[in-house]
Design an enzyme around this catalytic site. Structure first.
Site, PDB file in Angstrom:
ATOM      1  N   CYS A 153      38.264  39.720  39.404  1.00 36.90           N
ATOM      2  CA  CYS A 153      38.495  41.150  39.655  1.00 36.90           C
ATOM      3  C   CYS A 153      37.189  41.936  39.550  1.00 36.90           C
ATOM      4  O   CYS A 153      36.664  42.144  38.441  1.00 36.90           O
ATOM      5  CB  CYS A 153      39.537  41.679  38.666  1.00 36.90           C
ATOM      6  SG  CYS A 153      39.711  43.475  38.657  1.00 36.90           S
ATOM      7  N   CYS A 201      37.288  45.163  37.407  1.00 36.38           N
ATOM      8  CA  CYS A 201      37.386  44.800  35.983  1.00 36.38           C
ATOM      9  C   CYS A 201      35.991  44.532  35.430  1.00 36.38           C
ATOM     10  O   CYS A 201      35.596  45.074  34.382  1.00 36.38           O
ATOM     11  CB  CYS A 201      38.241  43.550  35.792  1.00 36.38           C
ATOM     12  SG  CYS A 201      39.937  43.659  36.391  1.00 36.38           S
TER      13      CYS A 201
END
Length: 634
Positions: free
Chosen positions: A518, A521
């Protein structure tokens, strides 16, 4: 004489019946703050809507056809605390869902939502309407704060399928998937029974084969998947299954030449490229650009027939060049083309996807234009075209100025153009609203002293602005507060120790849901490391980084290597994959539909905040975490 007396009586009788019918039709139905003009709305009806609120309201509705739904805008006019509007229900609809946003927050009607079945002319509920509303709530409800028990939703679907077997052809995929998620044993029986019924048919459609493929893939019976796929490919060599097979081969293939051949086979089988074909063309365009093969790059990028996908591909290539200052002439050409493509769509938005309303599509295009104009402005600035860069950055600029990094670029361009008065005013607003950063604060001080060379109050001003920002942020964050039970869980950490949420009761607990794949993230992690470091000696605060949606046989090693390589001292716990499912235990409990998502749980063990995504500013992220923690400590 009989005829004379009977005729008026007949007229009266007819009029009385009409009046009764009108009264019956006119009975409104109120649910929460929303009133609709008929308690038994029908396909084709004009439906009046009234929503009670003295605040700004934005709304759309989705009409359902089987397991599909199609969103449309609602135009409301406001008067004396009431918002009034009307819609015409499409003839194909079986049910409706209304999504109403008040001050940028969806009204979920105490988590029940605004979902309505439709009725026949005889006042009977339309077959499949309960299935449609239940499925919609399960599939999309979490986006709007709607909660529904999945077992209850499945029972509604099961009742409809049992009562009206003719609906099953439209609902089989959804029905079998929900059945298996609800009860694996019963679900498997239904899947096997469905497959057995298909064996008796001589004219199985590709859609029916696809239902079987999806069902057996879900329960992990690969041998049956392979045998069904083989039959499907033989019967439908140019169908959707064949397309997905080519996509899978394309993704797994490493050799660029072979990937190109697979794409050619795809274009030969499909007159018009769909999302899969556009994805393949974009992948090839990027690959050939990285090899500096501009002829093939131009060829494949031009084959992306979806203009939004083509513009995105070009911008994604131009942005890293803009950041590094490399190949600026080529980057300028790509970036300008991306802007031209979006501008053409804004002028003629005829290719709107079904999943957008008209307003949503227009907002999406505007958002894309702003993003690509930001790229173009940076390229122009690095080419020394400062005034042009300012022009495009102002086009890109979000009126709410919520992106501190984009704000900082805008200020940098204005500073280069020596527009100190404008810099002073803009930076003051950015800082006061909580959308500033260190660069913006430094620019304020420089510009203020340029405008007021003898001033001695610049530091005092800055402190006052930061105080205003803090007050504004506290007020805004308090508006988002929740008070929802936080589901309990116990997970293993990287040392193999059990970590339970119950053991942390009495503390403010921050759950950060993430995965190594991600990008947002990972971009947020330097900021989260600041938070960890800041509160490492505070016994009243605990942070858990919940690794979820992470696949692969070496998951733990991959996660541990990532944490170690980046020198993060995060307390990582591993979310548990639910067997025979794509879901993960804790992510499912907390309705996590995308990452990064941060959940903040108060000392009372209840969920107080939920934040999805990453703003792009670690400084802003740290400030928000500080404020949430402070609110829960107060």
């Amino acid at each position: 004489m009989k005829k004379i007396t009977f005729y008026p009586f007949l007229i009266l009788l007819v009029c009385f019946s009409c009046k009764q019918e009108e009264e019956k039709k006119a009975q409104p139905l109120t649910m929460g703050q929303l009133t609709i003009s008929s308690e038994h709305p029908k396909p084709g009806d004009n439906l009046d809507l009234t929503y009670i609120s003295d605040k700004e309201v934005e709304a759309f509705y989705a009409y359902m056809v089987g397991d599909k739904n199609y969103p449309l805008d609602i135009e409301f006019s406001q008067k004396d605390g009431e918002h009034e509007g009307s819609i015409k229900i499409p003839d194909s609809a079986v049910a409706l869902a209304f999504m109403i946003k008040v001050d940028d927050k969806f009204d979920n009607n105490s988590t029940k939502g605004y979902l309505f079945p439709l009725y026949t002319k005889d006042g009977e509920q339309i077959q499949g309407s309960n299935a449609a509303t239940s499925f919609y709530a399960v599939r999309y409800g979490s986006n709007f704060g709607i909660e529904i028990d999945e077992k209850t939703a499945f029972e509604a679907l099961k009742t409809e399928m049992t009562t009206y077997p003719e609906l099953q052809s439209d609902w089989n995929s959804a029905y079998l998937q929900m059945a298996f998620k609800n009860d694996k044993e019963e679900g498997k029986k239904l899947i096997d029974a469905y497959a057995a019924s298909m064996e008796k048919k001589s004219d199985v459609s590709e859609k029916e084969y696809t239902s079987m493929l999806q069902a057996y893939s879900m329960i992990g019976e690969e041998s049956k998947v392979d045998s069904i796929k083989k039959v499907t490919l033989q019967k439908y060599p140019k169908g959707s299954t064949a397309n997905f097979e080519m996509i899978q081969q394309f993704q797994e293939e490493k050799d660029l030449g072979t990937k190109t051949e697979i794409f050619k086979n795809y274009t030969d089988a499909n007159v018009k490229l769909d999302n899969l074909g556009n994805y393949m063309a974009g992948t090839l365009a990027r690959a050939y650009y990285q090899q500096n093969d501009m002829e093939n790059f131009e060829n494949y990028v031009s084959m992306i027939d979806d203009k939004t996908s083509r513009a995105s591909t070009l911008n994604n290539l131009a942005w890293p060049m803009a950041e590094k200052g490399d190949n600026l002439d080529q980057a300028e050409k790509m970036s300008k083309t991306s802007l031209d493509l979006i501008t053409a769509l804004e002028k003629n938005p005829k290719d709107k996807p079904d999943y957008y309303t008209k307003k949503q599509y227009e907002k999406s295009l505007k958002s894309s234009y702003n993003m690509y104009a930001d790229t173009y402005a940076l390229i122009l600035f690095k080419q020394g075209k400062v005034k042009e860069a300012i022009t495009y950055q102002e086009k890109a600029h979000d009126p709410k100025a919520q992106d501190p990094e984009a704000n900082a670029r805008y200020i940098e361009y204005l500073m280069a153009d020596k527009q100190y008065e404008k810099v002073k005013d803009k930076t003051e607003n950015f800082i006061k609203s909580g959308n500033g950063n260190k660069k913006i604060k430094e620019a304020y001080k420089t510009a203020y002293l340029k405008v007021n060379p003898t001033a001695e109050d610049v530091d005092d001003n800055l402190a006052a602005f930061e105080k205003d920002a803090y007050t504004t942020q506290v007020t805004d964050i308090k508006k988002t507060m929740l008070d929802v039970e936080a589901p309990l869980f116990t997970l293993k950490d990287m040392k193999g120790k059990d970590v339970s949420l119950a053991s942390l009761k009495g503390k403010t607990v921050i759950l950060d849901f993430w995965a190594t794949w991600c990008g947002p993230c990972k971009a947020s992690f330097p900021g989260m490391q600041e938070v960890v470091t800041k509160y490492k000696d505070d016994d009243t605060v605990a942070l858990l980084f919940v690794d979820t949606f992470e696949k692969g046989p070496n998951r733990e090693k991959m996660v541990e290597d990532f944490i170690k390589t980046n020198n993060y001292n995060f307390h990582v716990v591993y979310d548990l994959a639910i067997e025979d499912s794509r879901d993960y235990e804790v992510a499912k409990k907390y309705n996590i539909s995308g990452i990064p998502t941060k959940i903040v749980i108060g000392p009372d063990g209840r969920m107080k905040f939920k934040s999805v995504g990453y703003s792009g500013s670690n400084e802003k992220l740290v400030n928000e975490m500080d404020i949430m923690i402070a609110i829960l400590k107060s």
